[in-house]
Design an enzyme around this catalytic site. Sequence first.
Site, PDB file in Angstrom:
ATOM      1  N   TYR A  19      41.658  58.026  45.475  1.00 31.03           N
ATOM      2  CA  TYR A  19      40.995  56.912  46.172  1.00 31.03           C
ATOM      3  C   TYR A  19      41.817  55.651  45.953  1.00 31.03           C
ATOM      4  O   TYR A  19      42.226  55.345  44.838  1.00 31.03           O
ATOM      5  CB  TYR A  19      39.585  56.705  45.614  1.00 31.03           C
ATOM      6  CG  TYR A  19      38.832  55.582  46.291  1.00 31.03           C
ATOM      7  CD1 TYR A  19      38.446  55.675  47.630  1.00 31.03           C
ATOM      8  CD2 TYR A  19      38.488  54.424  45.595  1.00 31.03           C
ATOM      9  CE1 TYR A  19      37.744  54.651  48.251  1.00 31.03           C
ATOM     10  CE2 TYR A  19      37.778  53.395  46.207  1.00 31.03           C
ATOM     11  CZ  TYR A  19      37.413  53.509  47.534  1.00 31.03           C
ATOM     12  OH  TYR A  19      36.718  52.500  48.153  1.00 31.03           O
ATOM     13  N   ASP A  60      49.075  53.252  41.763  1.00 24.09           N
ATOM     14  CA  ASP A  60      47.763  52.599  41.786  1.00 24.09           C
ATOM     15  C   ASP A  60      47.115  52.693  40.403  1.00 24.09           C
ATOM     16  O   ASP A  60      46.679  53.765  39.978  1.00 24.09           O
ATOM     17  CB  ASP A  60      46.891  53.256  42.860  1.00 24.09           C
ATOM     18  CG  ASP A  60      45.562  52.545  43.060  1.00 24.09           C
ATOM     19  OD1 ASP A  60      45.220  51.669  42.240  1.00 24.09           O
ATOM     20  OD2 ASP A  60      44.866  52.872  44.046  1.00 24.09           O
ATOM     21  N   LYS A  81      39.822  46.023  38.744  1.00 23.21           N
ATOM     22  CA  LYS A  81      38.863  46.373  37.677  1.00 23.21           C
ATOM     23  C   LYS A  81      39.119  45.592  36.376  1.00 23.21           C
ATOM     24  O   LYS A  81      38.830  44.403  36.349  1.00 23.21           O
ATOM     25  CB  LYS A  81      38.807  47.885  37.516  1.00 23.21           C
ATOM     26  CG  LYS A  81      38.347  48.533  38.856  1.00 23.21           C
ATOM     27  CD  LYS A  81      37.971  49.988  38.805  1.00 23.21           C
ATOM     28  CE  LYS A  81      37.289  50.394  40.106  1.00 23.21           C
ATOM     29  NZ  LYS A  81      38.059  51.235  41.013  1.00 23.21           N
TER      30      LYS A  81
END
Length: 439
Positions: free
Chosen positions: A144, A239, A271
Amino acid sequence: MTESTTNLAAFDAARRVMPGGVNSPVRAFGSVGGTPRSLVSASGPYLRDVEGREYVDLVCSWGPMLLGHQHPAVLDAVHAAVDRGLSFGASTPDETRLAELIRSIVPVERVRFVSTGTEATMTALRLARGATGRNLIVKFAGCYHGHSDGLLASAGSGLATQALPGSAGVTEAQAAETLVVPYNDEAALREVFAVHGENIAAVITEAVPANMGVVVPNDGFNQFLRTLTAKHGALLIWDEVLTGFRATATGGWGLSGEPEGWAPDLWTFGKVVGGGMPVAAVAGSAEVMDLLAPLGPVYQAGTLSGNPVAMAAGLATLGEATSNPEVYATLSQRSEQLQQLLSEALTGAGVDHSIQTAGTLFSFAFGTSATGVHDYAQAQSQEAFRYGPFFQTMLDHGVYLPPSVFEAWFVSSAHDDAAMERIAAALPHAARAAAAATA
Ligand SMILES: *Cc1c(COP(=O)(O)O)cnc(C)c1O
Protein backbone atom coordinates in the site's frame (compact mmCIF):
# COMPACT_ATOMS: atom_id res chain seq x y z
CA MET A 1 -23.40 18.14 17.35
CA THR A 2 -25.64 16.58 19.91
CA GLU A 3 -23.71 15.03 22.81
CA SER A 4 -23.48 11.27 22.29
CA THR A 5 -23.11 9.12 25.35
CA THR A 6 -22.78 5.76 23.63
CA ASN A 7 -20.57 4.52 20.82
CA LEU A 8 -23.66 3.44 18.92
CA ALA A 9 -25.30 6.88 19.17
CA ALA A 10 -22.04 8.52 18.11
CA PHE A 11 -21.72 6.18 15.11
CA ASP A 12 -25.35 6.70 14.10
CA ALA A 13 -24.86 10.48 14.22
CA ALA A 14 -21.63 10.15 12.23
CA ARG A 15 -23.30 8.00 9.56
CA ARG A 16 -25.85 10.71 8.91
CA VAL A 17 -23.17 13.25 7.97
CA MET A 18 -20.14 11.28 6.70
CA PRO A 19 -19.97 8.38 4.22
CA GLY A 20 -19.94 5.23 6.33
CA GLY A 21 -19.59 7.43 9.41
CA VAL A 22 -15.83 7.66 8.94
CA ASN A 23 -13.06 9.61 7.25
CA SER A 24 -10.94 6.52 6.49
CA PRO A 25 -12.62 3.20 5.60
CA VAL A 26 -11.05 0.71 8.03
CA ARG A 27 -12.32 2.78 10.97
CA ALA A 28 -15.86 1.60 10.20
CA PHE A 29 -15.08 -1.93 11.56
CA GLY A 30 -16.48 -3.40 8.31
CA SER A 31 -14.45 -6.61 8.40
CA VAL A 32 -14.64 -7.22 12.18
CA GLY A 33 -18.25 -6.22 12.82
CA GLY A 34 -19.63 -4.45 15.86
CA THR A 35 -19.81 -0.77 16.65
CA PRO A 36 -16.76 1.39 16.02
CA ARG A 37 -15.55 3.08 19.17
CA SER A 38 -15.89 6.84 19.24
CA LEU A 39 -12.73 8.00 20.98
CA VAL A 40 -12.42 11.12 23.09
CA SER A 41 -8.95 11.02 24.65
CA ALA A 42 -5.74 9.05 24.96
CA SER A 43 -2.88 8.94 27.41
CA GLY A 44 0.32 6.85 27.39
CA PRO A 45 -0.70 3.41 26.05
CA TYR A 46 -4.45 3.94 26.65
CA LEU A 47 -7.44 5.15 24.66
CA ARG A 48 -10.78 6.26 26.10
CA ASP A 49 -14.16 6.20 24.31
CA VAL A 50 -17.38 8.24 24.72
CA GLU A 51 -18.70 5.65 27.18
CA GLY A 52 -15.68 6.21 29.43
CA ARG A 53 -14.23 2.77 28.67
CA GLU A 54 -10.46 2.46 28.53
CA TYR A 55 -8.45 0.32 26.08
CA VAL A 56 -4.80 -0.58 25.72
CA ASP A 57 -3.94 0.90 22.33
CA LEU A 58 -2.27 -1.44 19.83
CA VAL A 59 -3.00 0.80 16.85
CA CYS A 60 -1.11 3.90 17.99
CA SER A 61 -2.82 5.93 15.26
CA TRP A 62 -1.52 3.31 12.75
CA GLY A 63 2.05 3.99 13.78
CA PRO A 64 2.69 7.65 14.51
CA MET A 65 2.40 7.46 18.31
CA LEU A 66 5.86 5.96 18.78
CA LEU A 67 6.15 7.48 22.26
CA GLY A 68 2.54 6.81 23.27
CA HIS A 69 -0.11 9.47 23.75
CA GLN A 70 0.50 12.81 25.44
CA HIS A 71 4.25 12.37 25.75
CA PRO A 72 5.30 15.43 27.81
CA ALA A 73 8.14 16.50 25.46
CA VAL A 74 5.81 16.38 22.45
CA LEU A 75 2.98 18.19 24.21
CA ASP A 76 5.32 20.94 25.46
CA ALA A 77 6.72 21.48 21.97
CA VAL A 78 3.25 21.55 20.40
CA HIS A 79 1.83 23.90 23.03
CA ALA A 80 4.77 26.28 22.53
CA ALA A 81 4.28 26.17 18.75
CA VAL A 82 0.54 26.84 19.07
CA ASP A 83 1.33 29.89 21.19
CA ARG A 84 3.49 31.25 18.34
CA GLY A 85 0.78 30.84 15.68
CA LEU A 86 -0.94 28.03 13.80
CA SER A 87 0.19 28.55 10.21
CA PHE A 88 2.17 31.16 8.29
CA GLY A 89 2.24 29.94 4.70
CA ALA A 90 5.97 30.65 4.65
CA SER A 91 9.18 28.93 5.73
CA THR A 92 10.09 28.37 9.38
CA PRO A 93 13.31 27.32 11.16
CA ASP A 94 11.69 24.10 12.43
CA GLU A 95 11.27 22.79 8.87
CA THR A 96 15.04 23.02 8.38
CA ARG A 97 15.65 21.42 11.79
CA LEU A 98 13.40 18.46 11.03
CA ALA A 99 15.01 17.99 7.59
CA GLU A 100 18.45 18.08 9.24
CA LEU A 101 17.35 15.53 11.81
CA ILE A 102 16.07 13.17 9.09
CA ARG A 103 19.37 13.58 7.21
CA SER A 104 21.24 12.60 10.37
CA ILE A 105 19.31 9.29 10.50
CA VAL A 106 19.14 8.13 6.87
CA PRO A 107 21.34 8.90 3.83
CA VAL A 108 19.28 11.56 2.06
CA GLU A 109 20.38 15.02 0.96
CA ARG A 110 17.12 16.87 0.41
CA VAL A 111 13.69 16.62 2.05
CA ARG A 112 10.34 18.05 0.89
CA PHE A 113 7.60 18.03 3.53
CA VAL A 114 3.99 17.32 2.63
CA SER A 115 0.98 16.51 4.80
CA THR A 116 0.16 12.86 4.00
CA GLY A 117 1.93 9.71 2.91
CA THR A 118 -0.28 9.68 -0.16
CA GLU A 119 1.13 13.02 -1.27
CA ALA A 120 4.66 11.81 -0.58
CA THR A 121 4.41 8.71 -2.79
CA MET A 122 2.49 10.64 -5.46
CA THR A 123 5.29 13.19 -5.57
CA ALA A 124 7.93 10.45 -5.64
CA LEU A 125 6.29 8.91 -8.72
CA ARG A 126 6.12 12.27 -10.47
CA LEU A 127 9.78 12.90 -9.64
CA ALA A 128 10.78 9.47 -10.95
CA ARG A 129 8.91 10.09 -14.20
CA GLY A 130 10.37 13.58 -14.44
CA ALA A 131 13.89 12.30 -13.81
CA THR A 132 13.75 9.41 -16.28
CA GLY A 133 11.31 10.64 -18.92
CA ARG A 134 9.57 7.24 -18.64
CA ASN A 135 5.97 6.38 -17.79
CA LEU A 136 5.70 2.95 -16.20
CA ILE A 137 5.77 2.20 -12.48
CA VAL A 138 6.25 -1.28 -11.01
CA LYS A 139 4.56 -2.01 -7.69
CA PHE A 140 4.02 -5.17 -5.66
CA ALA A 141 0.67 -6.83 -5.01
CA GLY A 142 -0.34 -6.16 -1.41
CA CYS A 143 1.93 -3.15 -0.93
CA TYR A 144 0.00 0.00 0.00
CA HIS A 145 1.35 3.38 -0.97
CA GLY A 146 -1.62 5.65 -0.27
CA HIS A 147 -4.72 6.29 -2.33
CA SER A 148 -3.47 8.09 -5.44
CA ASP A 149 -4.92 6.76 -8.71
CA GLY A 150 -1.90 4.95 -10.09
CA LEU A 151 -1.10 3.14 -6.85
CA LEU A 152 -4.43 1.55 -5.97
CA ALA A 153 -3.96 -1.67 -7.95
CA SER A 154 -3.73 -4.69 -5.58
CA ALA A 155 -2.99 -2.26 -2.80
CA GLY A 156 -3.44 -4.16 0.47
CA SER A 157 -4.50 -2.15 3.54
CA GLY A 158 -8.18 -1.11 3.46
CA LEU A 159 -8.67 -2.62 0.00
CA ALA A 160 -7.55 -6.00 1.32
CA THR A 161 -9.70 -5.58 4.41
CA GLN A 162 -12.77 -4.98 2.28
CA ALA A 163 -11.73 -7.48 -0.41
CA LEU A 164 -11.70 -4.85 -3.17
CA PRO A 165 -9.46 -5.51 -6.21
CA GLY A 166 -8.89 -1.80 -6.78
CA SER A 167 -10.94 1.35 -6.89
CA ALA A 168 -13.71 2.68 -9.08
CA GLY A 169 -12.82 6.04 -10.51
CA VAL A 170 -9.31 5.06 -11.60
CA THR A 171 -8.96 5.33 -15.38
CA GLU A 172 -7.75 2.41 -17.48
CA ALA A 173 -4.96 4.62 -18.76
CA GLN A 174 -3.71 5.16 -15.25
CA ALA A 175 -4.05 1.54 -14.24
CA ALA A 176 -2.18 0.53 -17.40
CA GLU A 177 0.85 2.55 -16.32
CA THR A 178 1.18 0.52 -13.12
CA LEU A 179 2.65 -2.97 -13.51
CA VAL A 180 1.84 -5.19 -10.53
CA VAL A 181 4.09 -8.13 -9.63
CA PRO A 182 3.96 -10.60 -6.73
CA TYR A 183 6.14 -9.67 -3.77
CA ASN A 184 9.36 -11.63 -3.24
CA ASP A 185 9.25 -12.84 -6.87
CA GLU A 186 12.59 -12.12 -8.56
CA ALA A 187 11.69 -14.07 -11.72
CA ALA A 188 8.54 -11.99 -12.29
CA LEU A 189 10.55 -8.80 -11.91
CA ARG A 190 13.22 -9.97 -14.33
CA GLU A 191 10.52 -10.71 -16.84
CA VAL A 192 8.80 -7.34 -16.43
CA PHE A 193 12.13 -5.58 -16.95
CA ALA A 194 13.00 -7.77 -19.91
CA VAL A 195 9.80 -6.69 -21.64
CA HIS A 196 9.31 -3.10 -20.42
CA GLY A 197 12.75 -2.12 -19.06
CA GLU A 198 13.18 0.94 -21.28
CA ASN A 199 9.86 2.40 -20.18
CA ILE A 200 10.04 1.77 -16.43
CA ALA A 201 10.53 4.95 -14.41
CA ALA A 202 10.63 3.29 -11.01
CA VAL A 203 9.95 0.33 -8.80
CA ILE A 204 8.10 1.37 -5.66
CA THR A 205 8.22 -0.93 -2.65
CA GLU A 206 7.50 -0.81 1.05
CA ALA A 207 10.81 -1.14 2.92
CA VAL A 208 9.06 -3.97 4.72
CA PRO A 209 5.53 -4.68 3.47
CA ALA A 210 3.17 -4.15 6.39
CA ASN A 211 -0.18 -3.41 4.76
CA MET A 212 -1.04 -7.04 3.92
CA GLY A 213 0.09 -7.89 7.41
CA VAL A 214 3.86 -7.89 7.76
CA VAL A 215 5.64 -9.79 4.99
CA VAL A 216 9.36 -10.30 5.42
CA PRO A 217 11.45 -9.66 2.30
CA ASN A 218 13.43 -12.76 1.28
CA ASP A 219 17.17 -12.52 1.95
CA GLY A 220 18.69 -10.33 -0.72
CA PHE A 221 15.34 -9.37 -2.30
CA ASN A 222 15.70 -5.63 -1.67
CA GLN A 223 19.31 -5.66 -2.80
CA PHE A 224 18.15 -7.39 -5.97
CA LEU A 225 15.66 -4.53 -6.50
CA ARG A 226 18.44 -2.01 -6.06
CA THR A 227 20.69 -3.75 -8.58
CA LEU A 228 17.96 -4.44 -11.14
CA THR A 229 16.60 -0.86 -11.15
CA ALA A 230 20.08 0.65 -11.39
CA LYS A 231 20.95 -1.66 -14.28
CA HIS A 232 17.89 -0.52 -16.24
CA GLY A 233 18.15 3.19 -15.41
CA ALA A 234 14.99 3.10 -13.28
CA LEU A 235 14.70 4.58 -9.80
CA LEU A 236 14.03 2.64 -6.61
CA ILE A 237 11.34 4.36 -4.53
CA TRP A 238 11.56 3.17 -0.95
CA ASP A 239 8.31 3.70 0.91
CA GLU A 240 9.07 4.06 4.61
CA VAL A 241 5.80 5.82 5.50
CA LEU A 242 4.93 3.00 7.91
CA THR A 243 8.34 1.53 8.73
CA GLY A 244 10.37 4.75 9.00
CA PHE A 245 11.77 5.46 12.48
CA ARG A 246 9.76 2.49 13.77
CA ALA A 247 10.85 -0.92 12.39
CA THR A 248 14.30 0.03 13.70
CA ALA A 249 15.89 3.38 14.60
CA THR A 250 16.81 3.64 10.91
CA GLY A 251 13.49 2.18 9.75
CA GLY A 252 13.14 -0.69 7.29
CA TRP A 253 16.39 0.42 5.67
CA GLY A 254 18.11 -0.63 8.90
CA LEU A 255 17.12 -4.23 8.12
CA SER A 256 18.51 -4.42 4.57
CA GLY A 257 20.05 -1.39 2.85
CA GLU A 258 22.05 -0.22 5.85
CA PRO A 259 23.71 -3.55 6.71
CA GLU A 260 24.18 -4.36 3.01
CA GLY A 261 25.63 -0.95 2.17
CA TRP A 262 23.20 0.42 -0.41
CA ALA A 263 20.56 3.14 -0.54
CA PRO A 264 17.43 3.70 -2.64
CA ASP A 265 16.99 6.76 -4.90
CA LEU A 266 13.86 8.21 -3.34
CA TRP A 267 12.38 7.72 0.11
CA THR A 268 8.95 8.49 1.46
CA PHE A 269 8.20 9.05 5.13
CA GLY A 270 5.00 9.69 7.07
CA LYS A 271 3.33 8.46 10.26
CA VAL A 272 6.11 8.64 12.93
CA VAL A 273 7.79 11.62 11.24
CA GLY A 274 4.84 13.79 12.33
CA GLY A 275 4.42 12.33 15.82
CA GLY A 276 0.62 12.28 15.37
CA MET A 277 0.27 15.43 13.27
CA PRO A 278 -0.22 15.47 9.47
CA VAL A 279 3.38 15.34 8.25
CA ALA A 280 4.98 13.24 5.53
CA ALA A 281 8.03 13.73 3.34
CA VAL A 282 9.71 12.73 0.13
CA ALA A 283 13.49 12.68 0.29
CA GLY A 284 16.53 11.62 -1.70
CA SER A 285 19.66 12.78 -3.42
CA ALA A 286 20.10 16.45 -4.32
CA GLU A 287 20.32 15.43 -7.97
CA VAL A 288 16.81 13.98 -8.07
CA MET A 289 15.14 16.13 -5.41
CA ASP A 290 16.32 19.40 -6.94
CA LEU A 291 14.16 18.58 -9.97
CA LEU A 292 11.27 19.80 -7.79
CA ALA A 293 9.91 23.32 -8.24
CA PRO A 294 11.15 25.99 -7.64
CA LEU A 295 14.56 24.66 -8.81
CA GLY A 296 13.35 22.18 -11.40
CA PRO A 297 10.46 21.35 -13.74
CA VAL A 298 8.56 18.88 -11.50
CA TYR A 299 5.74 20.75 -9.80
CA GLN A 300 4.58 20.13 -6.23
CA ALA A 301 3.15 22.48 -3.60
CA GLY A 302 1.06 22.58 -0.41
CA THR A 303 -0.71 25.35 1.51
CA LEU A 304 -0.16 23.64 4.85
CA SER A 305 3.09 21.80 4.00
CA GLY A 306 5.63 22.15 6.80
CA ASN A 307 2.94 23.45 9.14
CA PRO A 308 4.70 24.83 12.24
CA VAL A 309 2.62 22.96 14.84
CA ALA A 310 3.04 19.70 12.93
CA MET A 311 6.81 20.28 12.55
CA ALA A 312 7.06 20.81 16.33
CA ALA A 313 5.37 17.44 16.97
CA GLY A 314 7.65 15.66 14.49
CA LEU A 315 10.80 17.29 15.84
CA ALA A 316 9.95 16.46 19.45
CA THR A 317 9.03 12.86 18.60
CA LEU A 318 12.11 12.13 16.47
CA GLY A 319 14.25 14.13 18.90
CA GLU A 320 13.22 11.92 21.79
CA ALA A 321 13.49 8.74 19.69
CA THR A 322 17.04 9.54 18.59
CA SER A 323 18.36 10.86 21.91
CA ASN A 324 16.83 8.36 24.32
CA PRO A 325 18.13 4.81 23.77
CA GLU A 326 15.28 3.49 25.92
CA VAL A 327 12.75 4.23 23.18
CA TYR A 328 13.75 1.57 20.64
CA ALA A 329 14.89 -0.81 23.39
CA THR A 330 11.40 -0.64 24.91
CA LEU A 331 9.69 -1.00 21.53
CA SER A 332 11.73 -4.14 20.80
CA GLN A 333 11.11 -5.62 24.20
CA ARG A 334 7.36 -4.98 24.15
CA SER A 335 7.05 -6.23 20.60
CA GLU A 336 8.82 -9.50 21.47
CA GLN A 337 6.79 -9.90 24.63
CA LEU A 338 3.57 -9.36 22.70
CA GLN A 339 4.50 -11.93 20.07
CA GLN A 340 5.28 -14.44 22.77
CA LEU A 341 1.99 -13.82 24.60
CA LEU A 342 0.06 -14.03 21.34
CA SER A 343 1.73 -17.23 20.27
CA GLU A 344 1.22 -18.86 23.68
CA ALA A 345 -2.46 -17.93 23.73
CA LEU A 346 -3.14 -19.15 20.19
CA THR A 347 -1.17 -22.36 20.68
CA GLY A 348 -2.94 -22.92 24.01
CA ALA A 349 -6.30 -22.72 22.23
CA GLY A 350 -5.10 -24.94 19.36
CA VAL A 351 -5.25 -22.16 16.77
CA ASP A 352 -2.93 -22.66 13.81
CA HIS A 353 -1.02 -19.47 12.98
CA SER A 354 2.27 -17.95 11.91
CA ILE A 355 3.89 -14.70 13.05
CA GLN A 356 5.83 -12.47 10.66
CA THR A 357 8.45 -10.21 12.24
CA ALA A 358 10.62 -7.38 10.93
CA GLY A 359 12.42 -5.38 13.59
CA THR A 360 9.80 -4.09 16.03
CA LEU A 361 7.01 -4.74 13.52
CA PHE A 362 5.00 -7.92 13.47
CA SER A 363 1.66 -9.39 12.51
CA PHE A 364 0.13 -12.83 12.59
CA ALA A 365 -1.97 -14.85 10.17
CA PHE A 366 -4.39 -17.66 10.99
CA GLY A 367 -3.94 -21.10 9.45
CA THR A 368 -0.58 -20.38 7.85
CA SER A 369 1.89 -22.29 10.04
CA ALA A 370 2.82 -24.62 7.18
CA THR A 371 3.95 -21.87 4.80
CA GLY A 372 4.21 -18.55 6.62
CA VAL A 373 3.23 -15.49 4.56
CA HIS A 374 5.57 -14.38 1.79
CA ASP A 375 3.24 -12.59 -0.62
CA TYR A 376 -0.26 -11.20 -1.05
CA ALA A 377 -1.79 -14.46 -2.26
CA GLN A 378 -0.68 -16.23 0.92
CA ALA A 379 -1.86 -13.30 3.06
CA GLN A 380 -5.29 -13.50 1.45
CA SER A 381 -5.54 -17.26 1.82
CA GLN A 382 -5.39 -17.15 5.62
CA GLU A 383 -8.40 -18.01 7.79
CA ALA A 384 -9.41 -14.36 8.07
CA PHE A 385 -12.87 -15.29 9.45
CA ARG A 386 -11.23 -16.00 12.81
CA TYR A 387 -10.17 -12.39 13.26
CA GLY A 388 -13.58 -10.77 13.89
CA PRO A 389 -14.36 -12.84 17.01
CA PHE A 390 -10.72 -12.53 18.14
CA PHE A 391 -10.81 -8.75 17.72
CA GLN A 392 -14.20 -8.32 19.47
CA THR A 393 -13.11 -10.39 22.44
CA MET A 394 -9.95 -8.33 22.85
CA LEU A 395 -12.07 -5.18 22.67
CA ASP A 396 -14.46 -6.54 25.33
CA HIS A 397 -11.43 -7.12 27.55
CA GLY A 398 -10.10 -3.60 27.05
CA VAL A 399 -7.56 -4.04 24.23
CA TYR A 400 -7.90 -2.06 21.01
CA LEU A 401 -6.39 -3.95 18.05
CA PRO A 402 -6.30 -2.87 14.40
CA PRO A 403 -9.82 -3.56 13.05
CA SER A 404 -8.32 -5.64 10.23
CA VAL A 405 -6.31 -8.85 10.07
CA PHE A 406 -4.10 -7.30 7.36
CA GLU A 407 -2.37 -4.85 9.68
CA ALA A 408 0.62 -4.87 11.98
CA TRP A 409 0.12 -4.37 15.72
CA PHE A 410 1.70 -1.13 16.86
CA VAL A 411 3.35 -0.72 20.25
CA SER A 412 4.80 2.42 21.78
CA SER A 413 7.54 3.13 24.27
CA ALA A 414 4.74 3.97 26.74
CA HIS A 415 3.48 0.37 26.83
CA ASP A 416 4.33 -0.62 30.41
CA ASP A 417 3.89 -3.73 32.54
CA ALA A 418 0.32 -2.80 33.49
CA ALA A 419 -0.68 -2.46 29.84
CA MET A 420 1.02 -5.74 28.97
CA GLU A 421 -0.74 -7.52 31.83
CA ARG A 422 -4.11 -6.42 30.51
CA ILE A 423 -3.20 -7.75 27.07
CA ALA A 424 -1.93 -11.01 28.57
CA ALA A 425 -5.20 -11.46 30.48
CA ALA A 426 -7.31 -10.80 27.38
CA LEU A 427 -5.45 -12.98 24.86
CA PRO A 428 -6.51 -16.47 26.04
CA HIS A 429 -10.21 -15.46 25.80
CA ALA A 430 -9.68 -14.06 22.29
CA ALA A 431 -7.73 -17.15 21.22
CA ARG A 432 -10.65 -19.37 22.32
CA ALA A 433 -13.05 -17.16 20.37
CA ALA A 434 -10.82 -17.51 17.30
CA ALA A 435 -10.71 -21.30 17.77
CA ALA A 436 -14.52 -21.45 17.91
CA ALA A 437 -15.02 -19.25 14.82
CA THR A 438 -16.53 -20.80 11.69
CA ALA A 439 -16.14 -19.57 8.13
C1 LIG B 1 -0.01 4.77 5.54
C2 LIG B 1 0.82 4.52 4.34
C3 LIG B 1 0.79 5.39 3.23
C4 LIG B 1 -0.21 6.51 3.09
O1 LIG B 1 -0.07 7.49 4.07
P1 LIG B 1 -1.32 8.44 4.39
O2 LIG B 1 -0.75 9.45 5.33
O3 LIG B 1 -2.36 7.57 4.99
O4 LIG B 1 -1.75 9.05 3.10
C5 LIG B 1 1.70 5.18 2.21
N1 LIG B 1 2.57 4.16 2.26
C6 LIG B 1 2.61 3.30 3.29
C7 LIG B 1 3.62 2.20 3.30
C8 LIG B 1 1.72 3.44 4.36
O5 LIG B 1 1.72 2.54 5.36
